[in-house]
Design a protein around this motif. Structure first.
Motif, PDB file in Angstrom:
ATOM      1  N   ASN A  80      11.940 -14.935   9.019  1.00  0.00           N
ATOM      2  CA  ASN A  80      10.918 -13.965   9.386  1.00  0.00           C
ATOM      3  C   ASN A  80       9.983 -13.792   8.191  1.00  0.00           C
ATOM      4  O   ASN A  80      10.420 -13.363   7.116  1.00  0.00           O
ATOM      5  CB  ASN A  80      11.540 -12.609   9.715  1.00  0.00           C
ATOM      6  N   ARG A  81       8.737 -14.118   8.362  1.00  0.00           N
ATOM      7  CA  ARG A  81       7.797 -13.979   7.248  1.00  0.00           C
ATOM      8  C   ARG A  81       6.518 -13.340   7.753  1.00  0.00           C
ATOM      9  O   ARG A  81       6.007 -13.707   8.803  1.00  0.00           O
ATOM     10  CB  ARG A  81       7.485 -15.348   6.641  1.00  0.00           C
ATOM     11  N   LEU A  82       5.996 -12.367   6.997  1.00  0.00           N
ATOM     12  CA  LEU A  82       4.754 -11.715   7.389  1.00  0.00           C
ATOM     13  C   LEU A  82       3.889 -11.508   6.156  1.00  0.00           C
ATOM     14  O   LEU A  82       4.402 -11.307   5.048  1.00  0.00           O
ATOM     15  CB  LEU A  82       5.038 -10.353   8.029  1.00  0.00           C
ATOM     16  N   SER A  83       2.590 -11.516   6.354  1.00  0.00           N
ATOM     17  CA  SER A  83       1.673 -11.220   5.263  1.00  0.00           C
ATOM     18  C   SER A  83       0.816 -10.046   5.682  1.00  0.00           C
ATOM     19  O   SER A  83       0.421  -9.942   6.845  1.00  0.00           O
ATOM     20  CB  SER A  83       0.768 -12.430   4.980  1.00  0.00           C
ATOM     21  N   GLY A  84       0.519  -9.168   4.734  1.00  0.00           N
ATOM     22  CA  GLY A  84      -0.281  -8.017   5.106  1.00  0.00           C
ATOM     23  C   GLY A  84      -0.522  -7.091   3.942  1.00  0.00           C
ATOM     24  O   GLY A  84      -0.483  -7.509   2.782  1.00  0.00           O
ATOM     25  N   GLN A  85      -0.768  -5.798   4.258  1.00  0.00           N
ATOM     26  CA  GLN A  85      -1.160  -4.839   3.237  1.00  0.00           C
ATOM     27  C   GLN A  85      -0.171  -3.685   3.149  1.00  0.00           C
ATOM     28  O   GLN A  85       0.488  -3.344   4.124  1.00  0.00           O
ATOM     29  CB  GLN A  85      -2.524  -4.256   3.599  1.00  0.00           C
ATOM     30  N   VAL A  86      -0.132  -3.086   1.967  1.00  0.00           N
ATOM     31  CA  VAL A  86       0.656  -1.858   1.788  1.00  0.00           C
ATOM     32  C   VAL A  86      -0.166  -0.712   2.359  1.00  0.00           C
ATOM     33  O   VAL A  86      -1.292  -0.483   1.918  1.00  0.00           O
ATOM     34  CB  VAL A  86       0.937  -1.615   0.293  1.00  0.00           C
ATOM     35  N   THR A  87       0.345  -0.018   3.346  1.00  0.00           N
ATOM     36  CA  THR A  87      -0.433   1.088   3.925  1.00  0.00           C
ATOM     37  C   THR A  87      -0.060   2.430   3.298  1.00  0.00           C
ATOM     38  O   THR A  87      -0.825   3.381   3.373  1.00  0.00           O
ATOM     39  CB  THR A  87      -0.220   1.191   5.437  1.00  0.00           C
TER      40      THR A  87
END
Lengths: 285, 370
Positions: free
Chosen positions: B301-308
């Motif tokens: 499971n891999r995801l890329s994104g931002q710290v909210t």
């Protein structure tokens, strides 16, 4: 600011001070002065302790005095014995609406005047009364039974009149006892009587003492119940005071009697507080 | 060896509603057993039945092999530490502790000796003459335990006794309770709604919900191998996503969450087939954070994104993460190495976790999140 607060304090205190001075302190001082007066001629008085000597020298007065004290103490004790389980039931065994309903039922009789309530007892107890008829009807008695005009009737009346004043403080103190404290007592091996003795009664002592003081005072100073249920010869001390003031018009002796009653009640209350290790602040506060 | 406490098919109904429903368990001698559950799950009812304040509707309670069904509370070899301790305010400390001994009819000198001994043991010698109100919360706690332990019960019941203490003291008392249990070598049955109390102190924990035991096991088993969705949600913190099973390969599952995220998960032996509705539970600390996607190549499971959002809490600090496609927020525990200590809101990060950490359960309508 401080001066204002002081003024406010004094103003707030005024009604109770006026009340105490005008209605309690001044009449008592006057009574005390009257009790120390002896009538030596028409309109002529001298200061003496003659009234108190009369009281101490007359066996009938002394017997009535002692009898009243013993009856009042007994009435207090019986009221406590009856009121304690009732209060325990109301405070601990039931919850919610039934609890308030039962509490209200203790209060309801007090909406009716004491005179009417006492007449109620007379209707029940007199020769042609309910109980008498019931006994005759069931065959337990062959003729009319007179249950009025004896000490037992006085006692019934006194206990009945005082009940509420014992139940209220008892329910309040018992309610403040956490149920888990009682459970802890059982859990640690205590039996019913030992929990009553070591946990419930010590906790309820302030309520028991304040209830007892009120009931004792009410019984000792009660005039109506002993007169109506005990009849003319019930030998109650307040009746003696009444007859000195109103019938004999002997205010001097009546005042002396009044003071003896005040001393008696003070001594008994003081002794009771000492005996139970309570203070007046703790029980009344 | 007979267990100290054994409950078989214990049931309690209040007006046809089962507060405790067919619960069986055994507690071996000298162990620390906890019942963990939310308020109203029936744990206090079990405790009160063992103590003898409530009769069970059916089932049996045996202590050291002897049935307790018709034994009144004051004759049972169990004692209870109450939620608010229930020390006797009208007695001093000595009389409080000596109460049970006096009731047992022990001679006075012996009571004095035993009370002195137990005060010594709980580390409060010389407080015997003091009043209950003069002690601090933690001291009262120890007195309440001493009052029971002086009677040498077979089983000591504790009903959320730490609930009234402040956090610092509670942390301290957890360690102390465990030490006291070891010192007295008595069986403790502890009920609580606070999972950390149960996890830290217990040898065995039963997680309870709606009158039933959901799972019974050691703290580690409950935490890493929850058997039911309720346990997965109640013990420890977790991310939970409702999803649909897309593919099944042995124990490994591929799922699609309701918001459209494709995830890998594991069924750990539970029956789930293609098309089933399922809930996926992933613990925040099972998810790894990285600055580059390459570091996470070992995870499926891999995801890329931002710290909210950053939820700073010292060693237990977390971030909330949202992937580029804007699916649901994911709670991720930061590693304690300090590598991400300076992470800012809005920073770009990559996260990944292994499918084996994604516990999947058949969807239930009411799964509680702790």
């Amino acid at each position: 600011m401080r001066a204002q607060a002081r003024l406010g304090f004094i103003l707030l205190l005024m009604p109770i001070l006026l009340w105490l001075t005008a209605l309690i302190v001044i009449p008592h001082i006057d009574m005390f002065l009257i009790s120390l007066r002896e009538r030596v001629g028409v309109g002529e008085y001298a200061t003496s302790t003659a009234n108190y000597r009369t009281f101490l020298g007359e066996p009938l007065y002394l017997v009535t005095f002692a009898r009243t004290a013993i009856m009042a103490v007994t009435a207090t004790f019986i009221t406590l014995l009856i009121a304690f389980p009732v209060s325990y039931y109301i405070a601990k065994m039931i919850k919610g609406r039934l609890q308030s309903a039962l509490f209200l039922m203790c209060l309801v009789p007090f909406w009716v005047s004491e005179l009417v309530r006492t007449f109620g007892w007379m209707i029940l107890l007199r020769e042609t009364g309910l109980f008498s008829n019931l006994l005759q009807w069931s065959g337990l008695a062959s003729g009319p039974v007179e249950m009025l005009y004896n000490d037992a009737a006085i006692m019934v009346g006194l206990v009945y009149t005082s009940m509420l004043f014992m139940v209220v403080p008892l329910v309040t103190t018992l309610e403040s006892l956490d149920d888990s404290v009682i459970e802890a007592g059982y859990d640690l091996g205590g039996s019913g009587p030992s929990i009553l003795r070591e946990i419930i009664i010590p906790h309820a002592t302030p309520g028991i003492v304040s209830g007892s003081i009120v009931v004792f005072m009410l019984s000792l100073g009660n005039y109506l119940t002993p007169t109506m249920l005990g009849g003319k010869d019930s030998l109650w001390f307040t009746e003696l005071i009444y007859s000195q003031f109103i019938v004999r018009f002997n205010w001097e002796l009546g005042a002396a009697f009044g003071f003896m009653l005040l001393i008696l009640s003070s001594v008994i209350v003081w002794a009771m507080l000492r005996l139970t290790g309570q203070t007046l602040e703790k029980t009344m506060g | 060896m007979t267990p100290d406490l054994e409950c078989t098919a214990l049931t309690k109904r209040f007006n046809d509603e089962a507060a405790v429903d067919n619960v069986s368990f055994a507690v071996p001698q000298g162990s620390f057993f906890s019942i963990l559950g939310p308020s109203g799950c029936g744990k206090t009812t079990i405790m009160r039945m063992i103590a003898g304040f409530l009769p069970p509707t059916s089932g049996d309670i045996c202590i050291k092999g002897r049935s307790m069904l018709n034994v009144p509370p004051n004759k049972r070899p169990v004692n209870m530490v109450f939620q608010h301790l229930a020390l006797f305010p009208m007695m001093n400390i000595e009389d409080n502790i000596g109460y049970g001994l006096r009731r047992a009819g022990l001679p006075k000198p012996e009571i004095t000796r035993k009370v002195g001994e137990v005060l010594e043991r709980i580390g409060l010698p010389g407080v015997g003459k003091r009043k209950v109100s003069e002690l601090s919360g933690g001291q009262k706690q120890r007195i309440a335990i001493a009052r029971c332990m002086v009677l040498e019960p077979d089983v000591l019941l504790l009903d959320e006794p730490l609930g009234a203490l402040d956090l610092k003291l509670r942390e301290h008392m957890k360690i102390e309770l465990k030490a006291l249990q070891a010192a007295f070598d008595t069986t403790f049955v502890y009920i609580t709604h606070d999972q950390s109390e149960a996890l830290v102190m217990s040898d065995q924990i039963a997680v309870m919900n709606n009158g039933r035991f959901e799972q019974l096991g050691a703290a580690r088993d409950l935490y890493y191998r929850p058997e039911t969705a309720f346990v997965a949600g109640f013990v420890g913190d977790t991310n939970r996503w409702p999803a649909k099973v897309d593919r099944v390969e042995g124990g490994a599952l591929q799922l699609r969450t309701d918001s459209g995220l494709t995830l890998h998960g594991a069924s750990h032996g539970r029956a789930l087939s293609r098309g089933d509705r399922a809930d996926v539970y992933v613990r925040p600390e099972a998810i790894r954070v990285a600055h580059t996607a390459d570091e996470l190549s070992q995870f499926d499971n891999r995801l890329s994104g931002q710290v909210t959002s950053i939820l700073f809490n010292g060693a237990a600090s977390r971030i909330l993460f949202r992937d580029d496609a804007g699916h649901e927020e994911i709670e991720v525990t930061l590693p304690q190495s300090g590598e991400f200590a300076m992470l800012e809101k809005g920073a770009r990060v990559h996260i990944g976790w292994s499918g084996a950490h994604g516990n999947c359960f058949a969807a239930t309508t009411a799964a509680a999140g702790a």
